[in-house]
Design an enzyme around this catalytic site. Structure first.
Site, mmCIF file in Angstrom:
data_model
loop_
_atom_site.group_PDB
_atom_site.id
_atom_site.type_symbol
_atom_site.label_atom_id
_atom_site.label_comp_id
_atom_site.label_asym_id
_atom_site.label_seq_id
_atom_site.Cartn_x
_atom_site.Cartn_y
_atom_site.Cartn_z
ATOM 1 N N ASN A 169 -6.863 -6.471 4.347
ATOM 2 C CA ASN A 169 -5.473 -6.840 4.076
ATOM 3 C C ASN A 169 -5.469 -8.040 3.136
ATOM 4 O O ASN A 169 -6.515 -8.562 2.755
ATOM 5 C CB ASN A 169 -4.736 -7.161 5.380
ATOM 6 C CG ASN A 169 -3.237 -7.263 5.193
ATOM 7 O OD1 ASN A 169 -2.619 -6.365 4.604
ATOM 8 N ND2 ASN A 169 -2.631 -8.337 5.661
ATOM 9 N N LYS A 170 -4.293 -8.466 2.752
ATOM 10 C CA LYS A 170 -4.140 -9.557 1.787
ATOM 11 C C LYS A 170 -5.001 -10.757 2.175
ATOM 12 O O LYS A 170 -5.100 -11.101 3.352
ATOM 13 C CB LYS A 170 -2.664 -9.964 1.691
ATOM 14 C CG LYS A 170 -2.360 -11.011 0.654
ATOM 15 C CD LYS A 170 -2.858 -10.607 -0.726
ATOM 16 C CE LYS A 170 -2.264 -9.297 -1.207
ATOM 17 N NZ LYS A 170 -2.868 -8.859 -2.492
ATOM 18 N N ALA A 192 0.799 -1.222 0.000
ATOM 19 C CA ALA A 192 0.000 0.000 0.000
ATOM 20 C C ALA A 192 0.836 1.279 0.000
ATOM 21 O O ALA A 192 0.609 2.175 -0.825
ATOM 22 C CB ALA A 192 -0.970 -0.020 1.189
ATOM 23 N N ARG A 236 -5.698 -0.196 -8.448
ATOM 24 C CA ARG A 236 -5.841 -1.035 -7.244
ATOM 25 C C ARG A 236 -6.871 -0.382 -6.334
ATOM 26 O O ARG A 236 -6.534 0.512 -5.553
ATOM 27 C CB ARG A 236 -4.502 -1.182 -6.505
ATOM 28 C CG ARG A 236 -3.337 -1.746 -7.289
ATOM 29 C CD ARG A 236 -3.519 -3.209 -7.675
ATOM 30 N NE ARG A 236 -3.790 -4.089 -6.562
ATOM 31 C CZ ARG A 236 -2.866 -4.647 -5.770
ATOM 32 N NH1 ARG A 236 -1.595 -4.385 -5.966
ATOM 33 N NH2 ARG A 236 -3.221 -5.471 -4.800
ATOM 34 N N ASP A 278 -4.198 -2.648 3.946
ATOM 35 C CA ASP A 278 -4.374 -1.841 2.750
ATOM 36 C C ASP A 278 -5.426 -0.757 2.952
ATOM 37 O O ASP A 278 -5.422 0.247 2.248
ATOM 38 C CB ASP A 278 -4.751 -2.723 1.567
ATOM 39 C CG ASP A 278 -3.561 -3.520 1.069
ATOM 40 O OD1 ASP A 278 -2.953 -3.099 0.070
ATOM 41 O OD2 ASP A 278 -3.216 -4.530 1.696
#
Length: 351
Positions: free
Chosen positions: A241-242, A35, A81, A231
């Protein structure tokens, strides 16, 4: 200049990007990721957009044309993104700077120089933020701790020591005997390819595990704490997040293990009341069905590939930022950290 992260760890290749279109493609293709890093890349992408316009129009360019080109580039870059808020935050910051300078009658050439300085300031602030987050997080790590992390949150994802990896780097440098369990992080393997490579370069002891091994090691008492990045963080403390982060948070709570999120305040989105409003990027199914172009699944099957998941704030022990450590109730703590009188890094940059 970008280190192409899609080629690591087998190849270390730097790419020279000439305009904002190349930057957008690099972000979308994960050549640059993380990020904070994609926010910085977008900021420099806007500078390149200005330089491309200047090369096309020369001294005839007007401030109106400059603002129009920057707005256009901002839309292009922001679409690459959608989940990581640092991307839109950096774009808004540079566009705001450009509008302010144009309103003051700044000449186009001077405006371009100021935009470059603003992009460089974002990178410098991130570098300082990484060190501060690392110090706050390192205080939560004891000598002998075995830690678990997910995805890549280190040097490759930021301008400094990283977010969730920064406390581990500083703990290691302080002489603490730590060991890091690294999730491989399917489907793009950021843990296996990037975090393992980083920790190896830095000499931090680690063990690579598959994502579905985390519960095994937690149950055996091998994990003292989990550190992950973010993120986007909603106002109530929900964290995107991931993909796979939510599973780790549930496992950590079931085993009584602290679950820490480490991210700069630029990742906090106070405009979103909860994680339910966070947009989740859906990526190419081929990331799931193939690895480095080699198919691992039957042709023609249905595939889902959400790049992120949302961890509810109730599973999070603390959110570590460059301005301090926030704990529940997060709706109060996060607003306190983001208040105007809690911006030491930004104020230092202004001076």
């Amino acid at each position: 200049m970008l280190l192409d992260q899609t080629l690591l760890p087998q190849q270390v290749v730097y790419s020279r990007l000439e305009d904002e279109r190349q930057v957008a493609e690099a972000i979308k293709a994960l050549k640059v990721r993380g990020a904070p890093a994609i926010g910085m890349a977008a900021a420099f992408g806007l500078v390149l957009a200005f330089r491309r316009l200047l090369a096309e129009r020369g001294d005839e360019v007007s401030l109106a044309e400059v603002l129009a080109r920057l707005e256009e580039a901002g839309v292009l870059l922001a679409a690459t993104r959608p989940t990581a808020v640092n991307l839109s935050w950096a774009i808004r910051r540079l566009l705001g700077c450009a509008r302010q300078l144009a309103g003051a009658g700044c000449r186009p050439g001077d405006l371009g120089r100021r935009l470059l300085e603003e992009a460089q300031a974002i990178a410098a602030e991130d570098r300082a933020a990484c060190l501060r987050m690392g110090r706050y997080g390192e205080a939560l790590i004891a000598d002998g701790d075995q830690l678990l992390t997910h995805c890549n949150t280190g040097i490759l994802a930021t301008a400094g020591w990283g977010t969730a990896l920064a406390p581990m780097y500083l703990a290691h440098r302080a002489g603490k005997r730590i060991h890091v369990f690294v999730d491989e992080t399917r489907p793009v393997l950021q843990g296996a390819r990037l975090t393992a490579w980083e920790l190896q370069q830095e000499g931090v002891p680690f063990t690579l595990i598959t994502d579905n091994m985390a519960g095994y090691f937690m149950r055996r008492g091998r994990i003292a704490a989990v550190f992950v990045g973010a993120d986007r963080i909603a106002a109530n403390g929900d964290v995107a997040n991931k993909i796979g982060t939510y599973s780790l948070a549930v496992l950590a709570q079931a085993h009584g293990i602290p679950f820490y999120v480490v991210a700069p305040c630029s990742t906090i989105d106070l405009d979103l009341p909860s994680g339910e409003e966070i947009p989740i990027e859906q990526r190419d199914p081929r990331e799931v069905t193939a690895i480095r172009g080699i198919s691992i699944a039957p042709d023609g099957i249905s595939v889902a590939n959400p790049a992120f998941d949302v961890t509810p704030h109730t599973y999070i022990s603390a959110i570590i930022t460059e301005r301090g450590v926030a704990r529940a109730p997060y709706s109060v703590a996060l607003r306190g950290l983001c208040a105007d009188d809690h911006h030491p890094i930004e104020k230092q940059a202004e001076r």
